[in-house]
Design a protein around this motif. Structure first.
Motif, PDB file in Angstrom:
ATOM      1  N   UNK A 142       0.831  -1.208   0.000  1.00  0.00           N
ATOM      2  CA  UNK A 142       0.000   0.000   0.000  1.00  0.00           C
ATOM      3  C   UNK A 142       0.866   1.260   0.000  1.00  0.00           C
ATOM      4  N   UNK A 143       1.963   1.227   0.722  1.00  0.00           N
ATOM      5  CA  UNK A 143       2.868   2.378   0.766  1.00  0.00           C
ATOM      6  C   UNK A 143       3.472   2.626  -0.608  1.00  0.00           C
ATOM      7  N   UNK A 144       3.829   1.555  -1.306  1.00  0.00           N
ATOM      8  CA  UNK A 144       4.347   1.700  -2.672  1.00  0.00           C
ATOM      9  C   UNK A 144       3.325   2.386  -3.573  1.00  0.00           C
ATOM     10  N   UNK A 145       2.092   1.982  -3.453  1.00  0.00           N
ATOM     11  CA  UNK A 145       1.052   2.526  -4.334  1.00  0.00           C
ATOM     12  C   UNK A 145       0.685   3.957  -3.982  1.00  0.00           C
ATOM     13  N   UNK A 177      12.706   4.191  -8.396  1.00  0.00           N
ATOM     14  CA  UNK A 177      12.732   5.052  -9.585  1.00  0.00           C
ATOM     15  C   UNK A 177      11.742   4.602 -10.661  1.00  0.00           C
ATOM     16  N   UNK A 178      11.202   3.401 -10.505  1.00  0.00           N
ATOM     17  CA  UNK A 178      10.242   2.881 -11.485  1.00  0.00           C
ATOM     18  C   UNK A 178       8.887   3.570 -11.340  1.00  0.00           C
ATOM     19  N   UNK A 179       8.097   3.582 -12.415  1.00  0.00           N
ATOM     20  CA  UNK A 179       6.709   4.042 -12.267  1.00  0.00           C
ATOM     21  C   UNK A 179       5.990   3.149 -11.244  1.00  0.00           C
ATOM     22  N   UNK A 180       5.025   3.671 -10.519  1.00  0.00           N
ATOM     23  CA  UNK A 180       4.377   2.921  -9.440  1.00  0.00           C
ATOM     24  C   UNK A 180       3.852   1.542  -9.838  1.00  0.00           C
ATOM     25  N   UNK A 181       3.228   1.436 -11.010  1.00  0.00           N
ATOM     26  CA  UNK A 181       2.679   0.151 -11.422  1.00  0.00           C
ATOM     27  C   UNK A 181       3.784  -0.874 -11.625  1.00  0.00           C
ATOM     28  N   UNK A 182       4.898  -0.448 -12.214  1.00  0.00           N
ATOM     29  CA  UNK A 182       6.015  -1.361 -12.423  1.00  0.00           C
ATOM     30  C   UNK A 182       6.680  -1.725 -11.093  1.00  0.00           C
ATOM     31  N   UNK A 183       6.828  -0.748 -10.211  1.00  0.00           N
ATOM     32  CA  UNK A 183       7.446  -1.023  -8.905  1.00  0.00           C
ATOM     33  C   UNK A 183       6.622  -2.030  -8.114  1.00  0.00           C
TER      34      UNK A 183
END
Length: 181
Positions: A39-42, A126-132
């Motif tokens: 959730x924190x990543x998103x 550094x990746x876009x959120x969906x990729x991360x």
């Protein structure tokens, strides 16, 4: 996740379905930190992520009887958290952002070569959120392509393409970082 841990999680899910309060607490303790990291990543905001995960647990336990396979719990619970996060993002009318500060994802990662771990964490950040999120679920949470697809509520083909793009970006990012060492 190690097979013993998956088996234990499946046992806890089955027990929680029978309203075993101790099993519910153990399930929250076992899966909760991973859901919070996701959730924190998103969301890019730990406070909002905690709220999303807390609300998700309520939804998870209310809908637990509808889960067809105890083995699918991790992906199913992650999908519920993903949808909660999407609602928060839509409600705040802002774009998705990955957390700037990633907490150590596993205890073992923190004890390994911390410089290399930090470089990898920075590369993932550094990746876009969906990729991360896709990379983290596939590689760090050891979910299958199908489980990641369920967790992120996207087709398997989308998971594959996100992983492919993320690998290229990570390779480029890390090549430059390791060349400097």
């Amino acid at each position: 996740m190690v097979n013993k841990e998956r088996a234990y999680e499946e046992f806890l899910v089955a027990s929680a379905r029978l309203n075993d309060a101790e099993a519910m607490a153990a399930l929250v303790q076992l899966r909760g930190p991973r859901l919070l990291v996701h959730a924190t990543r998103l969301l890019g905001n730990r406070d909002e992520a905690q709220d999303a995960v807390q609300d998700a647990w309520i939804e998870i336990f209310r809908a637990l009887r509808q889960l067809r396979s105890d083995a699918a719990f991790a992906a199913w619970a992650t999908r519920i958290v993903t949808r909660r996060c999407a609602r928060i993002i839509a409600g705040n009318q802002r774009t998705r952002a990955i957390a700037r500060e990633l907490a150590p994802l596993t205890e073992t990662a923190a004890t390994e070569n911390s410089d290399d771990v930090q470089l990898v964490q920075e590369a993932i950040a550094s990746l876009p959120p969906q990729q991360a999120a896709t990379v983290a679920l596939f590689y760090l949470e050891d979910m299958s392509l199908a489980e990641v697809a369920v967790a992120l509520d996207v087709p398997v083909g989308t998971v594959k393409s996100r992983l492919s793009l993320a690998r290229e970006r990570l390779k480029a990012h890390l090549k430059g970082a390791f060349d400097d060492q």
